[in-house]
Design an enzyme around this catalytic site. Structure first.
Site, short mmCIF file in Angstrom:
data_model
loop_
_atom_site.label_atom_id
_atom_site.label_comp_id
_atom_site.label_asym_id
_atom_site.label_seq_id
_atom_site.Cartn_x
_atom_site.Cartn_y
_atom_site.Cartn_z
N LYS A 1 -7.60 -68.22 -22.68
CA LYS A 1 -8.26 -66.92 -22.69
C LYS A 1 -9.21 -66.89 -23.88
CE LYS A 1 -5.91 -64.89 -19.31
NZ LYS A 1 -5.63 -66.14 -18.64
N SER B 1 -9.04 -66.55 -14.00
CA SER B 1 -9.12 -65.53 -15.05
C SER B 1 -10.25 -65.74 -16.04
CB SER B 1 -7.79 -65.46 -15.81
OG SER B 1 -7.54 -66.70 -16.44
#
Lengths: 171, 184
Positions: free
Chosen positions: A96, A52
């Site tokens: 993230k 990701s």
């Protein structure tokens, strides 16, 4: 010799060993205390993996240095890569990038693989908006919604493994 | 003249060294005491972070179970081992203000269906919600004066701080905390 006398003799023989063991246990406890404090309030290394955050982070795994003081003092800014406790699984930690803080307006593509439709919203009070750099393979705020600030664990500031990627993370 | 000056400076240095030597055991003892105090606070913090600590409750949102100013014992073993269930009183980091820790009762865990009055003062309308995976639904016992999941929605489990299990102050309220809401 009576049982009591035998027990006392046994105890006397092991007294010095017991003292030494206690000393060692105390030193060990102090060490773990210090380790716990450093890991939770100053800096800790973490292994992260997954697709990701490509191309910033590798798929097969990176060891990152995460510092905790920024999140505790509220000094997180958009563009920072942060470690977050997952709101869906309290045992999982995800990495993230912060895209927006409370009060910011974030615009994002609802489904980048299929359409060009975009959606805008304001990040509510006490929350942050996080997205992975790899928009096509990232499960982040676009699916789960804004994340409460209290779930932020720390800010990533350095990469120590693999050696060819040693150094601060790119933008 | 020079020799006198040199001797004077030598005597000054000697006196300086003497004072330093006098201070050394005091400095040593000060450092030792600081180390002992630091050790004690480390242990206190460690116990608080992993086992049990005291907290002061503020506000009217948990009346009549808890009053403003109650001191309670909280433990972190059930929260860390994910054994928190419906009916437990917990301390939670507020989702709309990360610096605040609030005390509320868990009304539902992930998968539970929760119904609540939308506006208890005006209507009788009920709203039903399924608590999503990894979240809990918290409500204050004082439904009319509580800012909880009815306003900010289900709370991620990871924001749970600790579970309240005993009230220690004021002495009139000394008792253990259970799963039932007190009804008068």
């Amino acid at each position: 010799m009576t049982t009591t006398a035998k027990l006392l003799q046994f105890a006397r023989q092991w007294k010095s060993t017991a003292k030494e063991m206690l000393g060692h246990t105390i030193v060990l406890a102090q060490f773990f205390s210090l380790l716990h404090l450093t890991e939770n309030y100053i800096c800790s290394p973490t292994l992260v993996y997954g697709p990701s955050m490509l191309p910033t982070l590798n798929f097969t795994g990176d060891v990152l240095l995460v510092e905790k003081m920024s999140t505790l003092l509220g000094k997180v800014a958009p563009g920072d890569v942060v470690l977050v406790r997952s709101p869906e699984n309290p045992r999982k930690t995800i990495t993230k990038r912060v895209i927006g803080l409370e009060g910011d307006t974030v615009t994002f593509l609802v489904d980048p693989a299929r359409s060009d439709r975009s959606h805008s919203l304001v990040v509510p009070k006490g929350h942050v908006w996080i997205q992975g750099d790899n928009l096509y393979a990232s499960h982040d705020s676009r699916h789960v919604g804004p994340i409460p600030y209290g779930l932020l664990l720390g800010k990533v500031f350095y990469r120590v493994w693999p050696p060819r990627d040693f150094g601060p993370l790119g933008q | 003249m020079n020799r006198e000056r040199n001797r004077f400076r030598e005597r000054e240095r000697e006196m300086g060294m003497e004072r330093l030597r006098e201070l050394t055991p005091i400095v040593k003892e000060a450092l030792q005491n600081t180390a002992r105090v630091a050790n004690f606070f480390c242990l206190l913090h460690f116990t608080g972070a992993y086992m049990c600590t005291v907290a002061k409750l503020v506000g009217p949102s948990m009346l009549p179970t808890f009053n403003d100013g109650n001191l309670v014992l909280t433990e972190r073993i059930t929260t860390r081992s994910e054994k928190v269930g419906s009916g437990d009183v917990v301390l939670v980091r507020a989702p709309d203000d990360p610096r605040k820790v609030v005390a509320k009762r868990v009304k539902g865990v992930e998968g539970d269906v929760v119904s609540y009055l939308l506006d208890p003062k005006k209507t009788d309308e009920l709203n039903t919600v399924v608590v999503p995976k990894g979240h809990i639904w918290i409500e204050g016992d004082n439904a009319h004066n509580s800012h909880d999941s009815r306003q900010f929605g289900p709370v991620p489990y990871a924001l749970l701080h600790s579970r309240v299990f005993f009230v220690v102050w004021p002495p009139a309220d000394f008792r253990s905390v259970g799963n039932k809401v007190l009804r008068f």
